[in-house]
Design a protein around this motif. Structure first.
Motif, mmCIF file in Angstrom:
data_model
loop_
_atom_site.group_PDB
_atom_site.id
_atom_site.type_symbol
_atom_site.label_atom_id
_atom_site.label_comp_id
_atom_site.label_asym_id
_atom_site.label_seq_id
_atom_site.Cartn_x
_atom_site.Cartn_y
_atom_site.Cartn_z
ATOM 1 N N ALA A 85 -4.580 8.783 -5.888
ATOM 2 C CA ALA A 85 -3.890 7.599 -6.393
ATOM 3 C C ALA A 85 -4.769 6.356 -6.290
ATOM 4 C CB ALA A 85 -2.587 7.400 -5.630
ATOM 5 N N LEU A 86 -5.520 6.232 -5.210
ATOM 6 C CA LEU A 86 -6.437 5.098 -5.076
ATOM 7 C C LEU A 86 -7.511 5.124 -6.159
ATOM 8 C CD1 LEU A 86 -6.920 4.859 -1.204
ATOM 9 C CD2 LEU A 86 -6.124 3.010 -2.691
ATOM 10 N N GLU B 29 2.682 0.711 -2.511
ATOM 11 C CA GLU B 29 2.949 -0.200 -3.621
ATOM 12 C C GLU B 29 1.719 -0.371 -4.507
ATOM 13 O OE1 GLU B 29 4.285 -3.719 -1.680
ATOM 14 O OE2 GLU B 29 6.278 -2.899 -1.206
ATOM 15 N N HIS B 30 0.554 -0.471 -3.883
ATOM 16 C CA HIS B 30 -0.691 -0.635 -4.631
ATOM 17 C C HIS B 30 -0.943 0.552 -5.564
ATOM 18 C CE1 HIS B 30 -4.886 -1.672 -5.432
ATOM 19 N NE2 HIS B 30 -5.258 -0.488 -4.990
ATOM 20 N N THR B 31 -0.613 1.743 -5.116
ATOM 21 C CA THR B 31 -0.872 2.957 -5.889
ATOM 22 C C THR B 31 0.380 3.505 -6.568
ATOM 23 O OG1 THR B 31 -0.521 4.307 -3.895
ATOM 24 C CG2 THR B 31 -2.789 3.626 -4.383
ATOM 25 N N GLY B 32 1.463 2.725 -6.581
ATOM 26 C CA GLY B 32 2.755 3.232 -7.025
ATOM 27 C C GLY B 32 2.757 3.806 -8.431
ATOM 28 N N ASP B 33 2.162 3.105 -9.388
ATOM 29 C CA ASP B 33 2.161 3.599 -10.773
ATOM 30 C C ASP B 33 1.414 4.919 -10.880
ATOM 31 O OD1 ASP B 33 3.612 1.403 -11.540
ATOM 32 O OD2 ASP B 33 1.904 0.316 -12.395
ATOM 33 N N ALA B 34 0.257 4.998 -10.221
ATOM 34 C CA ALA B 34 -0.540 6.225 -10.289
ATOM 35 C C ALA B 34 0.198 7.384 -9.633
ATOM 36 C CB ALA B 34 -1.892 6.009 -9.610
ATOM 37 N N GLY C 15 3.798 12.487 -10.636
ATOM 38 C CA GLY C 15 4.862 13.138 -9.887
ATOM 39 C C GLY C 15 4.645 13.206 -8.389
ATOM 40 N N ASP C 16 3.779 12.325 -7.850
ATOM 41 C CA ASP C 16 3.450 12.368 -6.422
ATOM 42 C C ASP C 16 4.156 11.299 -5.601
ATOM 43 O OD1 ASP C 16 1.773 14.517 -6.679
ATOM 44 O OD2 ASP C 16 -0.072 13.344 -6.792
ATOM 45 N N ALA C 17 4.953 10.433 -6.228
ATOM 46 C CA ALA C 17 5.527 9.303 -5.508
ATOM 47 C C ALA C 17 6.449 9.755 -4.379
ATOM 48 C CB ALA C 17 6.269 8.379 -6.474
#
Length: 362
Positions: free
Chosen positions: A248-249, A307-312, A317-319
């Protein structure tokens, strides 16, 4: 969807006493005999260590299952020789490391002396695919302030040579004795990155590109960014969480680059302090907030990472997985907390090691 691969280093120990055992060559010989074509297990600097690498995976459930499977396979092969594997980033018990037979390792020992013999430490390296070196450098420049947070999550090395070090990740303090290790300033372009590596090699102080031990680097073997800050994690689930956050980062950083958003300009001096804070206290006290480089409660910083990586995270499907993994981590603690909890309960570092053998495959 970006693929992710994980490399983990494990300690070989006596299952009854917890003492490290120099049996890596025998374990690898057994692996080669049973499966001549395997590409999973490799030797490491010392004969008390065994390394494995997963295959690239796009589904994090599959990656987590492969980490567990590789740990169980390592345990099976070691068990046939009367030893066990344990996911500890340092040996809690005193040990005199035995160098693996390898010309490269012999060069390291001759070049660096005593610091080489102190490197019986086990890490977790995460490879995340990138489309090009230029994208990879844009990622490296943008993930720098978040790497200490990954260090804090993974911290699993409070003990060294029979003593409590007062650090959560003492492995990181040992690892940073290599002259090429640690955080880096922004590279800005792939050309400047490769020139920096060439200049480092031209000094003669390093043997080859594999010795460029930046906290995160372009892999010399694969089209990936290799994130190298994590201790090997006691629980396989924590390793999978680290891998999920790394992907995600990387994706978030690549999007910021494509959108023209500048990379953070934090100095290496501040990044070293953030890394020290993470290694010293991990999740038990404040971390340095990646946005401000000022102290903030660890749960706040972990929430900022989500929060920083939330969209990714959401788009692949990893949230939910990451949210649950963070909640579990804050509830139970990382490997360093668990090791200290075991010592308080059992009263013996030997018992800590033997109990962690069980945790390794859980």
């Amino acid at each position: 969807m970006r693929t992710v691969g994980v490399e983990e280093e494990l300690l070989l120990v006596d299952p009854d006493t917890g003492d490290p055992k120099a049996l890596a060559a025998a374990v690898l010989a057994r692996v080669a005999h049973e499966d001549p074509g395997q590409d999973v297990f490799e030797k490491e600097l010392f004969r008390q260590m065994l390394e494995f690498a997963t295959h690239p995976q796009s589904d994090m459930t599959d990656l987590g299952e492969e980490i567990v499977r590789c740990r169980k396979e390592a345990a099976r092969h070691a068990g046939e020789l009367g030893c066990a594997v344990v996911a500890l980033a340092t040996s809690p018990l005193p040990v005199s490391p035995s160098l693996s037979v390898n010309e490269r390792y012999e060069w390291l020992a001759g070049q660096y002396g005593i610091p080489t013999w102190e490197q019986l430490v086990c890490g977790c390296h995460v490879h995340v695919s990138v489309e090009s070196d230029e994208e990879g450098i844009a990622v490296l420049d943008r993930i720098r302030p978040w790497l200490p947070v990954l260090r804090a999550i993974s911290a699993n090395s409070p003990f060294w040579q029979g003593q409590d070090t007062s650090y959560a990740s003492y492995r990181s303090r040992v690892w940073n004795r290599w002259p090429s290790a640690g955080p880096t300033e922004p590279f800005v372009s792939a050309e400047r990155y490769h020139q920096r590596v060439a200049d480092m090699l031209a000094t003669g102080a390093l043997l080859d590109t594999r010795m460029v031990y930046f906290d995160a680097r372009l892999s010399a073997r694969y089209p990936t960014v290799e994130i190298r800050v994590a201790d090997v994690c006691l629980c396989a689930g924590t390793a999978a969480l680290i891998a999920t956050l790394c992907r995600a980062l990387v994706e978030t950083a690549a999007r910021d680059w494509r959108a023209g958003r500048p990379a953070p300009d934090h100095s290496v001096s501040l990044l070293r302090l953030a890394d020290w804070q993470a290694a010293r206290y991990a999740l038990e006290k404040d971390l340095l907030d990646p946005a401000t480089m000022r102290p903030a409660p660890a749960p706040h910083v972990l929430r900022s990472l989500l929060e920083h990586t939330g969209d990714a995270l959401t788009e692949v499907g990893d949230a939910e997985r990451a949210e649950q993994g963070m909640a579990d981590l804050l509830r139970r603690g990382n490997g360093a907390r668990e090791q200290r909890r075991l010592l308080e309960r059992a009263g013996s570092l030997r018992d800590v090691v033997t109990e962690c053998v069980r945790h390794t495959q859980g």
